[in-house]
Enzyme design. Structure first.
Site, mmCIF file in Angstrom:
data_model
loop_
_atom_site.group_PDB
_atom_site.id
_atom_site.type_symbol
_atom_site.label_atom_id
_atom_site.label_comp_id
_atom_site.label_asym_id
_atom_site.label_seq_id
_atom_site.Cartn_x
_atom_site.Cartn_y
_atom_site.Cartn_z
ATOM 1 N N ALA A 1 48.654 -3.046 4.455
ATOM 2 C CA ALA A 1 48.490 -1.977 5.078
ATOM 3 C C ALA A 1 49.161 -1.938 6.010
ATOM 4 O O ALA A 1 49.634 -0.579 6.811
ATOM 5 C CB ALA A 1 47.063 -2.257 6.435
ATOM 6 N N GLY B 1 54.238 -8.786 6.511
ATOM 7 C CA GLY B 1 52.705 -8.845 6.793
ATOM 8 C C GLY B 1 51.780 -8.555 5.490
ATOM 9 O O GLY B 1 52.631 -8.063 4.541
ATOM 10 N N SER B 2 51.009 -7.655 6.456
ATOM 11 C CA SER B 2 49.353 -7.858 5.745
ATOM 12 C C SER B 2 50.125 -5.527 4.700
ATOM 13 O O SER B 2 51.063 -5.173 5.015
ATOM 14 C CB SER B 2 48.351 -6.881 6.276
ATOM 15 O OG SER B 2 48.726 -5.633 7.364
ATOM 16 N N LYS C 1 60.567 -9.184 16.123
ATOM 17 C CA LYS C 1 59.654 -9.402 16.700
ATOM 18 C C LYS C 1 59.065 -10.353 15.834
ATOM 19 O O LYS C 1 58.521 -9.864 14.530
ATOM 20 C CB LYS C 1 59.319 -7.861 17.136
ATOM 21 C CG LYS C 1 58.122 -7.617 17.943
ATOM 22 C CD LYS C 1 57.045 -6.072 17.485
ATOM 23 C CE LYS C 1 55.593 -6.405 16.623
ATOM 24 N NZ LYS C 1 55.641 -7.582 16.500
ATOM 25 N N GLU D 1 57.478 -7.404 2.300
ATOM 26 C CA GLU D 1 56.883 -8.111 2.069
ATOM 27 C C GLU D 1 55.199 -8.453 2.696
ATOM 28 O O GLU D 1 55.291 -8.463 4.162
ATOM 29 C CB GLU D 1 57.516 -9.562 2.470
ATOM 30 C CG GLU D 1 58.737 -10.617 1.452
ATOM 31 C CD GLU D 1 59.059 -9.686 0.117
ATOM 32 O OE1 GLU D 1 57.916 -9.676 -0.541
ATOM 33 O OE2 GLU D 1 59.989 -9.527 -0.374
ATOM 34 N N GLU E 1 42.682 -9.827 -0.932
ATOM 35 C CA GLU E 1 43.681 -11.141 -0.545
ATOM 36 C C GLU E 1 42.161 -11.568 0.702
ATOM 37 O O GLU E 1 42.279 -10.940 2.120
ATOM 38 C CB GLU E 1 43.983 -10.603 -0.061
ATOM 39 C CG GLU E 1 45.369 -11.708 0.637
ATOM 40 C CD GLU E 1 46.667 -11.641 1.503
ATOM 41 O OE1 GLU E 1 46.659 -9.821 2.299
ATOM 42 O OE2 GLU E 1 47.876 -11.526 0.655
ATOM 43 N N CYS F 1 50.754 -16.375 1.967
ATOM 44 C CA CYS F 1 50.996 -15.038 0.791
ATOM 45 C C CYS F 1 50.706 -16.118 -0.084
ATOM 46 O O CYS F 1 50.269 -14.431 -1.291
ATOM 47 C CB CYS F 1 51.962 -14.458 1.435
ATOM 48 S SG CYS F 1 53.968 -14.912 1.049
HETATM 49 P P1 NAD Z 1 50.453 -7.103 9.685
HETATM 50 O O1 NAD Z 1 50.883 -6.892 9.137
HETATM 51 O O2 NAD Z 1 48.723 -7.894 11.222
HETATM 52 O O3 NAD Z 1 51.741 -8.007 11.054
HETATM 53 C C1 NAD Z 1 52.935 -8.758 10.702
HETATM 54 C C2 NAD Z 1 53.714 -7.989 12.086
HETATM 55 O O4 NAD Z 1 53.578 -6.681 12.097
HETATM 56 C C3 NAD Z 1 53.239 -8.736 13.603
HETATM 57 O O5 NAD Z 1 53.777 -8.698 13.901
HETATM 58 C C4 NAD Z 1 52.574 -7.364 14.225
HETATM 59 O O6 NAD Z 1 52.738 -7.286 15.738
HETATM 60 C C5 NAD Z 1 53.525 -6.111 12.952
HETATM 61 N N1 NAD Z 1 52.873 -4.846 13.267
HETATM 62 C C6 NAD Z 1 51.975 -4.377 13.574
HETATM 63 N N2 NAD Z 1 51.655 -2.525 13.549
HETATM 64 C C7 NAD Z 1 52.931 -2.435 13.475
HETATM 65 C C8 NAD Z 1 52.850 -1.023 12.843
HETATM 66 N N3 NAD Z 1 51.839 -0.568 13.576
HETATM 67 N N4 NAD Z 1 54.632 -1.712 12.567
HETATM 68 C C9 NAD Z 1 55.200 -2.046 13.061
HETATM 69 N N5 NAD Z 1 54.796 -3.685 12.678
HETATM 70 C C10 NAD Z 1 53.807 -3.904 13.023
HETATM 71 O O7 NAD Z 1 50.025 -8.461 9.270
HETATM 72 P P2 NAD Z 1 49.785 -10.348 9.429
HETATM 73 O O8 NAD Z 1 48.368 -10.626 10.147
HETATM 74 O O9 NAD Z 1 50.431 -10.582 10.949
HETATM 75 O O10 NAD Z 1 49.999 -11.133 8.331
HETATM 76 C C11 NAD Z 1 49.359 -11.246 7.494
HETATM 77 C C12 NAD Z 1 49.490 -10.799 6.079
HETATM 78 O O11 NAD Z 1 50.341 -11.212 6.029
HETATM 79 C C13 NAD Z 1 48.295 -10.936 4.999
HETATM 80 O O12 NAD Z 1 48.209 -10.227 4.183
HETATM 81 C C14 NAD Z 1 50.122 -12.212 4.417
HETATM 82 O O13 NAD Z 1 49.731 -11.685 2.590
HETATM 83 C C15 NAD Z 1 51.524 -10.891 4.858
HETATM 84 N N6 NAD Z 1 52.011 -12.188 4.783
HETATM 85 C C16 NAD Z 1 53.122 -11.693 3.319
HETATM 86 C C17 NAD Z 1 54.016 -12.380 2.990
HETATM 87 C C18 NAD Z 1 55.577 -12.437 2.244
HETATM 88 O O14 NAD Z 1 56.160 -12.093 1.617
HETATM 89 N N7 NAD Z 1 55.113 -11.351 0.677
HETATM 90 C C19 NAD Z 1 54.566 -13.436 3.730
HETATM 91 C C20 NAD Z 1 53.735 -13.986 4.662
HETATM 92 C C21 NAD Z 1 52.381 -12.723 5.181
#
Ligand code: NAD
Length: 467
Positions: A222, A219-220, A168, A241, A371, A275
């Protein structure tokens, strides 16, 4: 009807609904994406579950060959894919091509790693073997900053270890993942790869589903916490991650002239939406003015614009929400510090902010502690290195960081004191499929890439036989 299709059980299908994907450089619609319903997500999981027995028994060499075929198909379509990536994500075309190149390297390298069983004892009275078996259905959830790379390396890791996948992508960047779905349809048996898209609403369903064995999430922080909570009920395996606030620490013996350009590039690549980007720089008093002036000169010279245009080095923020968030950090930085260069917000359309060098901030200010994930770089002066390390270690994140020094032994000794998953010396952002990658503290759980990362897609089993 959407321009792209979901992949469910070997068929490319329309979503039960659809949504517009916005080009962040123009705010115009790039394409219409399908939107999967809960029933379609369930169908994808059921298809992956049904395909698992066959795929997990497929010999490694065949799985590897099919993944290499995916890399071949992707590369044969690289130019078209790069244009789609730039239009959905915003990054300049050259960076989009680079992301495709990385993606190829990740697929091919991961597809070359076979986790071998190991015999621990072979004696007169017993034989003990350690082996790794696949888990089942893996849900792979990707963010919007490297929508092709992150989505695809999760896919490759899950598949090469014998799992089936429901992938996804992020709602603001689903198109390159849907292109990969199209390629996968022609290569993998039905149900082995499934791709669904959503408007940020399917995540909880996928991560709590009883037929899902593992969630690989980027992702984030949170959202990562929500994933962990949601996976708890069935004790799913998780790899998270998450966010980072990477610090670059310049030591007093560093050759400052040689550092300015790399520090700038590692902070502003992909408009700061990496990230592992440098998110703050600590520099000794003596070198402070010189570094700020050098970074500011680069910031003033960089070309910001639509990534499809020749010569553009930095594109827009990826989406309206992130644009808004970074503008808030910018306002806060203006209030408490000084924006020495950049930080302009041109009149629309497009989510543009020019790269900003911010001076006069210290630990305790938002832009230093949090961040920002955007093109704002705080440069923080220090006089006591121990205090810098203390402040970095006191924060919740622990993704990576870097130390810049002429004295490699001194830098190494400092590196061991910093609580991050990766610590670079005299460079930053050097990562790849052969180097394990893990976040410390709230930057994640588990490991990605290399043999260690692949093991996370398997169950360790011991077969212990008495003779
Ligand atoms: P996000 O957490 O908003 O979304 C990431 C993914 O999670 C999306 O596909 C989203 O649709 C999905 N999602 C949303 N709510 C969800 C839930 N309740 N359960 C499961 N999935 C859900 O993150 P973003 O804004 O897309 O990305 C930016 C963040 O990602 C930044 O904080 C960045 O540091 C982090 N990031 C980390 C790495 C790493 O490898 N550590 C790499 C890239 C980005």
């Amino acid at each position: 009807m959407s321009d792209y299709k979901l992949l469910i059980n070997g068929a490319l299908v329309d979503g039960d609904d659809s949504f517009d994907v916005i080009n962040p450089a123009t705010e115009q619609t790039v394409a219409v994406s399908p939107r999967a319903s809960i029933a379609q997500a369930d169908a994808a999981i059921a298809a992956a579950k049904a395909a698992f027995p066959g795929w997990s028994q497929t010999p490694f060499a065949e799985r590897s060959a099919l993944l290499n075929q995916l890399a071949d198909t992707m590369m044969a379509n690289a130019e078209e894919l790069a244009r789609v990536l730039t239009q959905e994500q915003g990054k300049p075309l050259a960076e989009a091509m680079q992301e495709i190149g990385f993606t190829e390297a990740f697929i091919r390298h991961l597809a070359s790693i076979e986790l071998q069983p190991e015999v621990l004892f072979d004696t007169d009275d017993r034989w003990v073997e350690k082996r790794h078996s696949p888990l089942g259905v893996v849900v792979a959830i990707a963010p919007w900053n490297f929508p092709l790379l992150i989505f695809t390396f999760k896919l490759a890791a899950a598949l090469i270890t014998g799992n089936t996948v429901v992938g996804k992508p992020s709602p603001t960047t689903p198109l390159t993942a849907l292109k990969m779905a199209e390629f996968c349809k022609a290569i993998f048996p039905a149900g082995v790869v499934n791709v669904v898209t959503d408007l940020n609403d399917l995540g909880p369903h996928l991560t709590s589903h009883p037929d899902v064995a593992k969630v690989s999430f980027t992702g984030s922080t949170a959202t990562g916490k929500k994933v962990m909570a949601s996976a708890a009920d069935s004790l799913k395996r998780i790899t998270l991650e998450l966010g980072g606030n990477d610090a670059a620490i310049v030591l007093d013996d560093a050759d400052i002239d040689a550092l300015i350009e790399p520090l700038f590039n590692y902070a502003f690549m992909n408009c700061g939406q990496v990230c592992l980007a440098i998110k703050r720089i600590y520099v000794p008093e003596r070198l402070y003015e010189k570094l700020v002036a050098g970074l500011s000169a680069l910031a003033a010279a960089v070309k910001v614009g639509n990534g499809l245009e020749e010569g553009v080095q930095i594109g827009p923020l990826q989406n309206a929400m992130q644009y808004q968030k970074v503008r808030e950090y910018l306002a806060d930085a203006r209030q408490h510090g000084e924006v020495v260069a950049g930080g302009e917000v041109p009149e629309g359309p497009g989510f543009f902010i020019t790269p900003a060098i911010v001076s006069g901030l210290a630990d305790g200010h938002r832009l230093v502690d949090e961040e920002q994930f955007g093109p704002l770089l705080p440069v923080v002066r220090y006089s006591d290195l121990d205090q810098v390390i203390e402040a970095i270690n006191a924060g919740p994140n622990g993704l990576a960081g870097s130390i810049w020094s002429a004295d490699l032994e001194r830098a190494k000794a400092l590196a061991y004191r910093i609580h991050t998953g990766t610590l670079w010396i005299n460079h930053h952002l050097d990562f790849g499929p052969h180097i394990p990658f893990a976040g410390a503290k709230q930057s994640g759980i588990g490991v990605e890439f290399s043999e260690e990362g692949l093991k996370e897609f398997t169950q360790l089993q011991v077969v212990n036989l008495a003779r």
